[in-house]
Structure formats: structure tokens, C-alpha cells
Design an enzyme around this catalytic site. Sequence first.
Site, PDB file in Angstrom:
ATOM      1  N   THR A  55      29.218 114.960  18.335  1.00  0.00           N
ATOM      2  CA  THR A  55      28.417 115.800  19.238  1.00  0.00           C
ATOM      3  C   THR A  55      27.024 115.237  19.508  1.00  0.00           C
ATOM      4  OG1 THR A  55      27.737 117.139  17.350  1.00  0.00           O
ATOM      5  CG2 THR A  55      29.657 117.892  18.563  1.00  0.00           C
ATOM      6  N   ASP A 121      30.886 117.889   0.193  1.00  0.00           N
ATOM      7  CA  ASP A 121      29.584 117.604   0.797  1.00  0.00           C
ATOM      8  C   ASP A 121      29.157 118.895   1.494  1.00  0.00           C
ATOM      9  OD1 ASP A 121      27.324 116.626   1.941  1.00  0.00           O
ATOM     10  OD2 ASP A 121      28.313 115.155   3.238  1.00  0.00           O
ATOM     11  N   THR A 156      27.598 116.413  -3.015  1.00  0.00           N
ATOM     12  CA  THR A 156      26.717 115.378  -2.473  1.00  0.00           C
ATOM     13  C   THR A 156      25.739 115.959  -1.454  1.00  0.00           C
ATOM     14  OG1 THR A 156      28.328 114.866  -0.746  1.00  0.00           O
ATOM     15  CG2 THR A 156      28.460 113.563  -2.769  1.00  0.00           C
ATOM     16  N   ASN A 158      22.101 116.562   0.468  1.00  0.00           N
ATOM     17  CA  ASN A 158      20.824 115.877   0.609  1.00  0.00           C
ATOM     18  C   ASN A 158      19.757 116.763  -0.044  1.00  0.00           C
ATOM     19  OD1 ASN A 158      20.136 117.911   2.522  1.00  0.00           O
ATOM     20  ND2 ASN A 158      20.916 116.662   4.218  1.00  0.00           N
ATOM     21  N   SER A 195      19.960 111.788  -0.312  1.00  0.00           N
ATOM     22  CA  SER A 195      18.726 111.265   0.275  1.00  0.00           C
ATOM     23  C   SER A 195      17.613 112.257   0.004  1.00  0.00           C
ATOM     24  CB  SER A 195      18.878 111.051   1.782  1.00  0.00           C
ATOM     25  OG  SER A 195      19.049 112.298   2.429  1.00  0.00           O
ATOM     26  N   VAL A 234      17.205 101.993   6.804  1.00  0.00           N
ATOM     27  CA  VAL A 234      17.678 101.302   8.003  1.00  0.00           C
ATOM     28  C   VAL A 234      17.171 102.098   9.199  1.00  0.00           C
ATOM     29  CG1 VAL A 234      19.677 100.401   9.238  1.00  0.00           C
ATOM     30  CG2 VAL A 234      19.725 100.551   6.741  1.00  0.00           C
ATOM     31  N   ALA A 236      17.491 103.512  12.158  1.00  0.00           N
ATOM     32  CA  ALA A 236      18.355 103.985  13.239  1.00  0.00           C
ATOM     33  C   ALA A 236      18.948 105.306  12.800  1.00  0.00           C
ATOM     34  CB  ALA A 236      19.469 102.986  13.527  1.00  0.00           C
ATOM     35  N   THR A 241      27.597 108.782   8.276  1.00  0.00           N
ATOM     36  CA  THR A 241      27.218 108.113   7.021  1.00  0.00           C
ATOM     37  C   THR A 241      27.475 108.994   5.806  1.00  0.00           C
ATOM     38  OG1 THR A 241      24.973 108.821   7.503  1.00  0.00           O
ATOM     39  CG2 THR A 241      25.503 106.540   7.980  1.00  0.00           C
ATOM     40  N   ASP A 243      29.728 111.307   5.514  1.00  0.00           N
ATOM     41  CA  ASP A 243      31.178 111.404   5.331  1.00  0.00           C
ATOM     42  C   ASP A 243      31.716 110.152   4.640  1.00  0.00           C
ATOM     43  OD1 ASP A 243      30.963 113.785   6.852  1.00  0.00           O
ATOM     44  OD2 ASP A 243      31.141 112.638   8.705  1.00  0.00           O
TER      45      ASP A 243
END
Length: 320
Positions: A55, A121, A156, A158, A195, A234, A236, A241, A243
Amino acid sequence: RASAHGTAMEPECRVLSIQSHVVRGYVGNKAATFPLQVLGFEVDTVNSVQFSNHTGYAHWKGQVLNSDELHELYEGLKLNNVNRYDYVLTGYTRDTSFLAMVVDIVQELKQQNSDLVYVCDPVMGDKWNGEGSMYVPKDLLPVYRDKVVPVADIITPNQFEAELLTGRKIYTEKDALEVMDMLHAMGPETVVITSSDLQAPLGNDYLIALGSHRKTEADGTRTTQRIRVESPKVDAVFVGTGDLFAAMLLAWTHKHPNNLKVACEKTVSAMQHVLQRTIKSAKVQAGEGNKPNSAQLELRMVQSKKDIENPEIIVKATVL
């Protein structure tokens, strides 16, 4: 068990992955299936949605599976007596009744196989410039907190999701370790905060992830292994990521059951290889001075097969 070739075969390991499907690109089941298969797992996928693409593109079309339809698929497996799984993997969901049905299915599968490991997650939101916001309906939080996390074995989140689940803000590494302990107390024996906006010892170009594995020894004593992983940022915005991360963490914790350090090093290193290859390729496609678009930033999954299978360790974890 010996195979026809006379070599000892690893016992079959079966994953039920309930996630999104996209025709083009790599998110949800498309991001999880290939790595798990490459790493030797049988993967049975239930596609919670089927969209043309993720999406983040300008346009997307498709269908959504509802909780009754999920139940119907599961009933089919059950009737054929093929509902024995070693792992369940779930990610992004927008619907509370769907999520509640997932919990019912996990609980039933755990009755079939008491060793089943549920990797969850708890996708709810993220932080941008320090401000957290939810990108799923608010009523999913109590379902995750009160129903899902208690039956999960590996989670998992964040940093923002860990804060939501525990109702506690993280400002320091010590806060994060306490939040992970609170999450253990809710059920899961493995917690990875994937993260965070914590200051990395290596500097601002690094992102901190933290892991905690709590195990109970035969004599009843509890031990907790805690680790910190710093990986290069990185520049961008990738989709899929999380998943990919959860799928690879499932695989590597399976292969290194009592060594979260090695499991995380392999997961994060493989992740880096995929992202570096993706950004390099996206920049070439976009051309000098142009910002890559969603299509160009799709994960280079197939091209990264060797890195996924046998990642060169380029990111080391620190035991805390």
C-alpha cells in the site's frame, strides 16, 4: 530419520504463516516464504489479504480475507488431519476479529503439539522523528496485549510497539531491558526489539536492536541472555523488512535454540546483505540524482538467495 540416500535427514519442520500476499513485490508472506524455504522449512501460507502490491504505492487493489474465511481454511486442514505445525508466524493485521481467530487457531495447534512455537510480529505502528503513531486501528492494541502476546513464544516489536504493549516509555537502554522483562512476564520467552531510537555506542549512523531470551533450566532456575545489535542505517524506506526479519529470526532461533546472540547476528547480517543489494540496485534503476520509487525499492529477495542461506556475519552482537 535416514533418507533414501542414507544420510541422516533433519526432521521436517512446518510453519503456518498467516500474512498478506502481494502479486508484485515482497511483503508479508511474499517476504517470509522464500527465506524460510531456502533455509529448509515447509511453509504453509494463509494469505490474509491478496493485493496487487503493497500500500506504499500510488495505487493498490485487492481482496481481504475475513475471520470466517480464515476459520474455514483451518477447518479444511483439520478435516484432513494435517493441522500439526512446529511454528506459527504472523505479522500485519488490521482486523480485531481476524486476530482473535488467529489466537484460537494458535491455541488449538498448541494442544496438537505442545512444542509449537508462535512467532508474532505485533505490527501496530512506528516512530517518525521521535513521534510515535499507530497505523492500525487502536482497538488492536488490547487484543495484542491481552490475547496475542500471552500465547506468543517469540515477539519482534519495534520500540514504539514495545512501549504500547507495556504502557512504558523507553528513554535508555536500561528502560528497554526492563520493558523486555515486562514482555517476558506477559508470556514470550524470546523478545527482540527490532529497532529503537536509542543512542548507539558506534554512533548516529547505527541503529540499535535489543534481544532477550529467558529460559527455565531443568532445576527450575531462570536465566536471561540479553544482547545488543548495532547495524548500519540504510538511507531509504523499505517495505517488508520486518516480515523478512521475523521469518529469518524464526529460522535462526530454530537452528540455534539457546543462542540468541548467534541467531540475531545471522538474521541482522542477512538483513544487511539484502538491504545493501536492494539500495544499490534501486539507485542504478532510478538513475543519478533521482530518488528511487516503491517499485525500485522492492527487496532483492531472489538475488539474495545465497546471503539468506549462509549469511556472512557482518554485524556482531554484544552480550549485555
